[in-house]
Design an enzyme around this catalytic site. Sequence first.
Site, mmCIF file in Angstrom:
data_model
loop_
_atom_site.group_PDB
_atom_site.id
_atom_site.type_symbol
_atom_site.label_atom_id
_atom_site.label_comp_id
_atom_site.label_asym_id
_atom_site.label_seq_id
_atom_site.Cartn_x
_atom_site.Cartn_y
_atom_site.Cartn_z
ATOM 1 N N GLN A 102 18.290 39.653 54.979
ATOM 2 C CA GLN A 102 18.938 40.181 53.780
ATOM 3 C C GLN A 102 18.567 41.641 53.589
ATOM 4 O OE1 GLN A 102 16.941 38.900 50.285
ATOM 5 N NE2 GLN A 102 18.689 39.178 48.906
ATOM 6 N N GLY A 103 19.547 42.528 53.528
ATOM 7 C CA GLY A 103 19.290 43.961 53.335
ATOM 8 C C GLY A 103 19.682 44.420 51.942
ATOM 9 N N SER A 116 16.808 45.510 49.171
ATOM 10 C CA SER A 116 15.872 46.529 48.681
ATOM 11 C C SER A 116 15.827 47.744 49.606
ATOM 12 C CB SER A 116 14.461 45.951 48.590
ATOM 13 O OG SER A 116 14.401 44.974 47.588
ATOM 14 N N SER A 125 12.612 40.339 55.474
ATOM 15 C CA SER A 125 12.012 39.205 56.176
ATOM 16 C C SER A 125 12.936 38.733 57.292
ATOM 17 C CB SER A 125 11.776 38.044 55.205
ATOM 18 O OG SER A 125 10.791 38.418 54.271
ATOM 19 N N GLU A 163 19.423 32.599 45.645
ATOM 20 C CA GLU A 163 18.052 32.920 46.039
ATOM 21 C C GLU A 163 17.064 32.392 45.001
ATOM 22 O OE1 GLU A 163 17.265 37.096 46.652
ATOM 23 O OE2 GLU A 163 15.354 36.665 47.634
#
Lengths: 411, 375
Positions: free
Chosen positions: A134-135, A137, A169, A254
């Site tokens: 997941q991109g 932040s 992550s 999430e």
Amino acid sequence: MSDSASKDNPEQAEFRQHCRDWLCDNTPAEPSFRLPISALEIMTEEQLTYLKDWQKSAYDAGLVGCDYPVAYGGGGRTNCQRIANEEMHRAKTPYMPNIIGLGMAAPTLLQYGQEELKKHLLPRLFSGEDIWCQGFSEPGSGSDLASVQTFAQRDGDAWVINGHKVWTSLAHFAAWMIILLRTDKTQKHGGLSYFVVPISSALDQGVSVKPLIKMTGETGFNEVLFEDLEVDDGLRLGALGHGWQVATTTLLHERDAGELVTPRSGGMKNAATHNANTTNLIDLARKTQYNGKAAVEDPLLRDRIMRQLIRETALEENQRRTRVPALLEHPARLQLQNKLLRSEIAQETSALALEVAGASASLYLGDQNAPAAGQWPLAYMSTYGNTIAAGTSEVQRNILGERVLSLAKSK
Amino acid sequence: MAQPDDYGFSEEASLIKDSARKFFKNNFSTDKLHRMVADNSDSSRAPESLWNKELWQQLLELGWTLLAVPESAEGLGLPAVAVAGLVEEAGRAAFPCPLLATLNATYVLAACGDSGNAALKEIAEGATATLALTNRTGSWRLQDTEVSATQRKLNGTAWFVQDARKVDRLLVCAKKDTGHSLYWVASDAPGITVHADRIVDLTRDQAHVEFLDVEAEEICEDGLKALEQAFPAIWTMLAADVIGAAEWQLQTTTEYARTRTQFERPLGFFQAVKHPLVDVMIQIDEAKSLVYNAACAIDHEPQRAAEYAHMAKASASETAAFASSRSVQFHGGIGYTWECFVQLYFKRQKHSQLLWGDAAWHRARLADIVLGKID
């Protein structure tokens, strides 16, 4: 405690039996090597292969993606993922490695992806063949997520991406990333668009992944740099400029507050997969000497252990009450508390474990005299990953205050 | 026995809860409550027992005191979750009445077996009752009564008797040579003197009740056993009252934080106010989930009812304290006045917080069950 099985409808009951039968013969044996607390700390190919094999076999047996349409590789069932999750937990299976794919990318793709994209990506996601990351932040955008600067420049039917994502992550194993990009610099929320982009196939061709080391000493998350990565417009999810709305779907899932239940397994007892719960805390307190007697006999510690047990039980009961509309004051009130409570209660419980352990809490992984193999200090430090990631506890309290209590926005 | 996933909270239970909420909303506003119980702020006034008997009569006619009475005694015999739903709504209205007191007596009588039936039938016909079993130190141990019984005559004093001046009957725990027995007696029987306590809570009354050679009917020889069986329900129902009242405190204080402005902003903009209000909500929700779990256990998992009820009351007691504290603090100067409604709930909640055991007491009992007793 509730017995969910007694409330199954016929489809669920039949499916539960299928899960039980299959798990009886196919729950994998514990590995000979250490597994980290969660998929987010997978460090070695050995760990990854073991966990991917497990996810693949569970998918092939119909226990993953049960509630998704058959056309996208799902099981075409209704309200059955929860059943599979309960049974996998009961059978003490390992967890699944593609946690971001299953928990965040899949529900977002289902809602916003183009038909061909869903047919291509979802089956490989469910089987674990493609790991997802997941991109969201960036170095300059944490709690204020809508301020992301990674930019996609339009070039005909393609987009050229430049920028810098962090705390990513699983990026070092990932085939794909869900990404929030800026497509318009003149407006904040309305200038965002949402894409899926390739990672492993684009390494050194516009994408580079650099590991970051956590305070625990573990790796698992990364920074990801984009330099002129070119992607097709077909990889966009939702309309141009609607990235924030799409991201909201991802974030709700999430935080365990989305419509679709995330395929989730776990429960395997492993010296190294140590949960910060009161069962383990009480076990520690029984084994630990405290001021000349067992810690479990100290009145003040007993009081504090009971506080944690009560809150942990309340969290479970909140989940159960979510399914009883007559006992809810507001439709989203309990769901939006879920992530906040889960992370904070685990943090308090593991902090208390360190106090119970006393001087021995100084001993870390690998020390032969450490209680629970040194897992408690690791568990405690790891909880900060959960109170910070996916919206900090402070952001969660803003969301609850604003969406549920209708208080004025704090910005 | 396992619990049903939906707590067994039936459509009927849902209807009762909804109609109770409407009943109090339509008939008993907080403004009415304030005019009824807070008309006189003179702290030297005689202890009062102010309540609306006409509304209570309507409540009786709606059959709400029948819910917990077993069918064998002409009651409705509804599960505890349905009763908890009603009590939550009565707590939200802070309605002064002997509902909780009568429910407490009902659960104890139901635990007495057949010998409690005659008394239960009186309740089914509209009688009200309360428990008389606490000693002068306010011990919540069930065996610590100061009343004794010899040859069916009661002597001694029962302390901290709830809503004593609103009830028709007393259910008394008294020591005998052979143990503890329960007695059923009219609250105005010869030899009984009700000494009203001067209490903080304006929505209840409380008394110590003196017994002098009072002739009473013994209805249960193993009184402690009946009390032990019934008390999980008693703790749970008080906790249900607390979460209803706490929800009122949350909504009222949130409303104030939305409308009151300072520094050109509504109070709720400031995170020093917003985040603690969220924490009040979180505490209420935890306590509420535990209340319905405990209530469900009473009917479906009785072997764990005490454990879950200790959790519910411990959590509710913490909630009562925190919601009360924040409700007054966030109302600022006006919150500190007699005129402001939050004082009524503040005082009721502080009373409920300690009644039948505060949070620490319940956690200690829970620890005895979960971790084993210590010396």
